[in-house]
Structures are given as C-alpha cells and as structure tokens.
Write a protein that holds these residues in place. Structure first.
Motif, PDB file in Angstrom:
ATOM      1  N   LEU A  83     -10.872   4.597  14.031  1.00 50.78           N
ATOM      2  CA  LEU A  83      -9.712   5.384  13.611  1.00 50.78           C
ATOM      3  C   LEU A  83      -8.476   4.497  13.480  1.00 50.78           C
ATOM      4  CD1 LEU A  83     -10.042   8.721  15.623  1.00 50.78           C
ATOM      5  CD2 LEU A  83     -10.165   8.427  13.143  1.00 50.78           C
ATOM      6  N   ALA A  84      -8.308   3.552  14.415  1.00 46.87           N
ATOM      7  CA  ALA A  84      -7.172   2.628  14.341  1.00 46.87           C
ATOM      8  C   ALA A  84      -7.270   1.765  13.087  1.00 46.87           C
ATOM      9  CB  ALA A  84      -7.120   1.753  15.589  1.00 46.87           C
ATOM     10  N   TYR A  85      -8.465   1.311  12.756  1.00 42.19           N
ATOM     11  CA  TYR A  85      -8.669   0.523  11.537  1.00 42.19           C
ATOM     12  C   TYR A  85      -8.286   1.335  10.301  1.00 42.19           C
ATOM     13  CZ  TYR A  85     -11.077  -1.938   7.767  1.00 42.19           C
ATOM     14  OH  TYR A  85     -11.378  -2.570   6.591  1.00 42.19           O
ATOM     15  N   SER A  89      -5.183   0.564   7.827  1.00 38.28           N
ATOM     16  CA  SER A  89      -5.531   0.361   6.415  1.00 38.28           C
ATOM     17  C   SER A  89      -4.811   1.337   5.486  1.00 38.28           C
ATOM     18  CB  SER A  89      -7.038   0.512   6.216  1.00 38.28           C
ATOM     19  OG  SER A  89      -7.720  -0.455   6.968  1.00 38.28           O
ATOM     20  N   GLY A  90      -4.113   2.310   6.066  1.00 37.22           N
ATOM     21  CA  GLY A  90      -3.366   3.267   5.259  1.00 37.22           C
ATOM     22  C   GLY A  90      -4.163   4.484   4.831  1.00 37.22           C
ATOM     23  N   THR A  92      -5.376   8.132   4.703  1.00 41.05           N
ATOM     24  CA  THR A  92      -4.788   9.421   5.073  1.00 41.05           C
ATOM     25  C   THR A  92      -5.698  10.109   6.083  1.00 41.05           C
ATOM     26  OG1 THR A  92      -5.968  10.613   3.333  1.00 41.05           O
ATOM     27  CG2 THR A  92      -3.788   9.671   2.766  1.00 41.05           C
ATOM     28  N   TRP A  93      -5.172  11.156   6.716  1.00 40.93           N
ATOM     29  CA  TRP A  93      -6.017  11.850   7.689  1.00 40.93           C
ATOM     30  C   TRP A  93      -7.189  12.537   6.997  1.00 40.93           C
ATOM     31  CZ3 TRP A  93      -6.802  17.020   7.359  1.00 40.93           C
ATOM     32  CH2 TRP A  93      -5.849  17.791   6.705  1.00 40.93           C
ATOM     33  N   THR A  94      -7.024  12.903   5.719  1.00 40.96           N
ATOM     34  CA  THR A  94      -8.129  13.518   4.976  1.00 40.96           C
ATOM     35  C   THR A  94      -9.267  12.512   4.788  1.00 40.96           C
ATOM     36  OG1 THR A  94      -6.525  14.876   3.792  1.00 40.96           O
ATOM     37  CG2 THR A  94      -8.733  14.755   2.854  1.00 40.96           C
ATOM     38  N   VAL A  95      -8.919  11.295   4.435  1.00 40.02           N
ATOM     39  CA  VAL A  95      -9.933  10.238   4.283  1.00 40.02           C
ATOM     40  C   VAL A  95     -10.604   9.980   5.632  1.00 40.02           C
ATOM     41  CG1 VAL A  95     -10.281   7.784   3.784  1.00 40.02           C
ATOM     42  CG2 VAL A  95      -8.813   9.161   2.298  1.00 40.02           C
TER      43      VAL A  95
END
Length: 140
Positions: A83-85, A89-90, A92-95
């Motif tokens: 999750l940190a990666y 990496s930018g 979004t929470w959806t991704v």
C-alpha cells in the motif's frame, strides 16, 4: 535518479518473511528492548516475529511490531508496504482497491497515515515567495 519497478520489490510485497527480514536489516525495528518484567535485554527472534527476554528466568515476549507504525494493524507488514508503494507511486485509492482487494476505509486510513508520517518528517523552513525582479501580488 534510480527508478524501481514493482518487480524489484515483489518479494517484499508478497512474502511476509522476506519483508520482515528486510525491515530488520533497515533497522525499522529496535535492535533490542528492555524487558518491563525483569529489566533484562529483549532480543529479536525473526522467525517468531517477537522480542524475547534473554533472562532464562523471565523469557517474557513482545510483538516485533510494538512501538512501530505496524503495531495494531490487522494487515501483515508486506501488505502495508505494498500500500505504501502504491501511495508513493501516486496510485489513487480506487487503483489501490482494485489491486489489493482492501476496502476503501482501509486504503484511505493507510493513505492518511502515510501522509502524516511523511509530513511529520519534513523540516519547517522559511520560504521566500517570488524572487529577484519578480513581482508578487497578494490578494487580501
């Protein structure tokens, strides 16, 4: 600037034992703790993911995660690292939701926590707005 791909970190994201070893190597965990029961040194036992008192009469144990960012989470370290990666990496929470299967609440909570951790590490400095021969207009 060196760029890393997900392949460079795959074992840290998908293998908990590898992730724990890497975190120990990077000194994320304290090398030892003082036992609250007897005052002896508690040393890391990586296989058990615990600190264990070295006193033969005590043998008190604490979670390896105690006093760290990971303590109290239901997610393993490797999933938190992934999750940190994604956050760095930018993504979004959806991704992140689609890639991990975690709930929106979980992802939003960790993304907020990462943001707080990073902002707490930044130094506050006086910053000059504008510069030489640059006109600034400030609306009040």
């Amino acid at each position: 600037m060196i760029k890393y791909s997900i392949y460079d970190f795959a074992n840290l994201f998908f293998d908990e034992a590898s992730c724990i070893r890497w975190l120990v190597e990077k000194n994320v965990f304290y090398p030892f703790l003082i036992c609250g029961a007897c005052g002896g040194n508690m040393i890391i036992n990586i296989n058990r993911q615990k600190y264990r008192c070295s006193s033969h009469t005590c043998r008190n144990e604490l979670s390896l995660m105690v006093y760290t960012f990971f303590y109290g989470s239901n997610l393993p370290c490797s999933k938190i690292r992934f999750l940190a990666y994604l956050w760095v990496s930018g993504a979004t929470w959806t991704v992140a939701k689609n890639m991990t299967g975690h709930s929106e609440h979980t992802i939003t909570g960790f993304y907020n926590h990462f943001r707080k951790l990073i902002s707490g590490c930044l130094d506050r400095e006086d910053q000059v707005i504008g510069g030489l021969e640059i006109e600034m207009e400030i609306d009040e």
